[in-house]
Design a protein around this motif. Structure first.
Motif, PDB file in Angstrom:
ATOM      1  N   LYS A   6       0.823  -1.215   0.000  1.00 41.05           N
ATOM      2  CA  LYS A   6       0.000   0.000   0.000  1.00 41.05           C
ATOM      3  C   LYS A   6       0.854   1.260   0.000  1.00 41.05           C
ATOM      4  CE  LYS A   6      -3.696  -2.254   2.558  1.00 41.05           C
ATOM      5  NZ  LYS A   6      -4.390  -2.323   3.835  1.00 41.05           N
ATOM      6  N   LEU A   7       1.954   1.260   0.742  1.00 44.18           N
ATOM      7  CA  LEU A   7       2.805   2.446   0.806  1.00 44.18           C
ATOM      8  C   LEU A   7       3.391   2.771  -0.563  1.00 44.18           C
ATOM      9  CD1 LEU A   7       4.679   1.768   4.162  1.00 44.18           C
ATOM     10  CD2 LEU A   7       2.935   3.481   3.745  1.00 44.18           C
ATOM     11  N   ASN A   8       3.857   1.766  -1.283  1.00 44.41           N
ATOM     12  CA  ASN A   8       4.437   2.008  -2.599  1.00 44.41           C
ATOM     13  C   ASN A   8       3.385   2.444  -3.616  1.00 44.41           C
ATOM     14  OD1 ASN A   8       7.025   1.506  -1.814  1.00 44.41           O
ATOM     15  ND2 ASN A   8       7.032  -0.616  -2.475  1.00 44.41           N
ATOM     16  N   LYS A   9       2.157   1.960  -3.487  1.00 51.59           N
ATOM     17  CA  LYS A   9       1.095   2.391  -4.394  1.00 51.59           C
ATOM     18  C   LYS A   9       0.794   3.877  -4.220  1.00 51.59           C
ATOM     19  CE  LYS A   9      -1.076  -2.095  -4.770  1.00 51.59           C
ATOM     20  NZ  LYS A   9      -2.188  -2.960  -4.435  1.00 51.59           N
ATOM     21  N   THR A  61       6.203   6.019   9.257  1.00 50.37           N
ATOM     22  CA  THR A  61       6.915   5.919  10.532  1.00 50.37           C
ATOM     23  C   THR A  61       6.095   5.180  11.585  1.00 50.37           C
ATOM     24  OG1 THR A  61       6.082   8.060  11.285  1.00 50.37           O
ATOM     25  CG2 THR A  61       8.195   8.047  10.128  1.00 50.37           C
ATOM     26  N   GLN A  62       4.776   5.121  11.419  1.00 54.47           N
ATOM     27  CA  GLN A  62       3.911   4.466  12.394  1.00 54.47           C
ATOM     28  C   GLN A  62       3.516   3.049  11.986  1.00 54.47           C
ATOM     29  OE1 GLN A  62       0.624   7.146  12.683  1.00 54.47           O
ATOM     30  NE2 GLN A  62       1.799   8.718  13.747  1.00 54.47           N
ATOM     31  N   VAL A  77       3.970  -3.170   7.141  1.00 52.57           N
ATOM     32  CA  VAL A  77       2.579  -3.556   6.917  1.00 52.57           C
ATOM     33  C   VAL A  77       1.704  -2.396   7.345  1.00 52.57           C
ATOM     34  CG1 VAL A  77       0.751  -5.158   7.556  1.00 52.57           C
ATOM     35  CG2 VAL A  77       3.071  -5.985   7.242  1.00 52.57           C
ATOM     36  N   LEU A  78       0.859  -1.961   6.438  1.00 50.71           N
ATOM     37  CA  LEU A  78      -0.064  -0.867   6.701  1.00 50.71           C
ATOM     38  C   LEU A  78      -1.464  -1.452   6.823  1.00 50.71           C
ATOM     39  CD1 LEU A  78      -0.156   2.221   6.915  1.00 50.71           C
ATOM     40  CD2 LEU A  78      -0.626   2.292   4.498  1.00 50.71           C
ATOM     41  N   ASP A  82      -1.671  -6.547   3.998  1.00 50.07           N
ATOM     42  CA  ASP A  82      -0.861  -5.815   3.034  1.00 50.07           C
ATOM     43  C   ASP A  82       0.005  -6.812   2.278  1.00 50.07           C
ATOM     44  OD1 ASP A  82       0.225  -3.727   1.642  1.00 50.07           O
ATOM     45  OD2 ASP A  82       1.094  -2.714   3.369  1.00 50.07           O
ATOM     46  N   GLU A  83       0.740  -6.324   1.285  1.00 51.43           N
ATOM     47  CA  GLU A  83       1.664  -7.152   0.529  1.00 51.43           C
ATOM     48  C   GLU A  83       3.092  -6.856   0.964  1.00 51.43           C
ATOM     49  OE1 GLU A  83       1.051  -6.086  -3.521  1.00 51.43           O
ATOM     50  OE2 GLU A  83      -0.561  -7.522  -3.799  1.00 51.43           O
ATOM     51  N   CYS A  84       3.963  -7.839   0.832  1.00 53.40           N
ATOM     52  CA  CYS A  84       5.387  -7.610   1.066  1.00 53.40           C
ATOM     53  C   CYS A  84       5.899  -6.683  -0.027  1.00 53.40           C
ATOM     54  CB  CYS A  84       6.140  -8.945   1.036  1.00 53.40           C
ATOM     55  SG  CYS A  84       7.928  -8.775   1.170  1.00 53.40           S
TER      56      CYS A  84
END
Length: 107
Positions: A6-9, A61-62, A77-78, A82-84
């Motif tokens: 999710k973060l990379n998306k 950061t959280q 993991v968000l 999530d995905e690796c």
């Protein structure tokens, strides 16, 4: 691997906003009558991207740091599922989302 996790998306979306903003600003140089309008719209895209990068930095950061069981690398993991970021394996904190273990018959 560009859109894994999710973060990379969200980061990829913010990068797309920057490219779109620069493209819109470039269109302003082609249409001299509307240059101020195109520059303002492009600047709004870039500022929105800065806001998204700031927001995702705070979330990053959280987020929980775990070791992926599939590839053995550390990932974030968000949320609950999530995905690796490295191997795209599905990671979950919820036992209901865990992969089902199939029993192998004894030989």
């Amino acid at each position: 691997m560009l859109l894994s996790g999710k973060l990379n998306k969200i980061r990829t979306f913010a990068l797309g906003l920057i490219f779109a903003g620069v493209g819109v600003m470039y269109l302003g140089f082609l249409a001299k009558d509307l240059i101020a309008l195109f520059l303002a719209i492009g600047m709004i895209f870039v500022l929105a991207s800065v806001g998204i990068y700031f927001w995702i930095g705070i979330i990053s950061t959280q987020s929980a740091h775990i070791i992926c069981p599939a590839c053995g690398k550390q990932t974030k993991v968000l949320g609950k599922k999530d995905e690796c970021m490295h191997c795209r394996a599905i990671l979950s904190f919820d036992p209901a989302d865990a992969p089902k273990q199939t029993e192998t018959p004894p030989m």
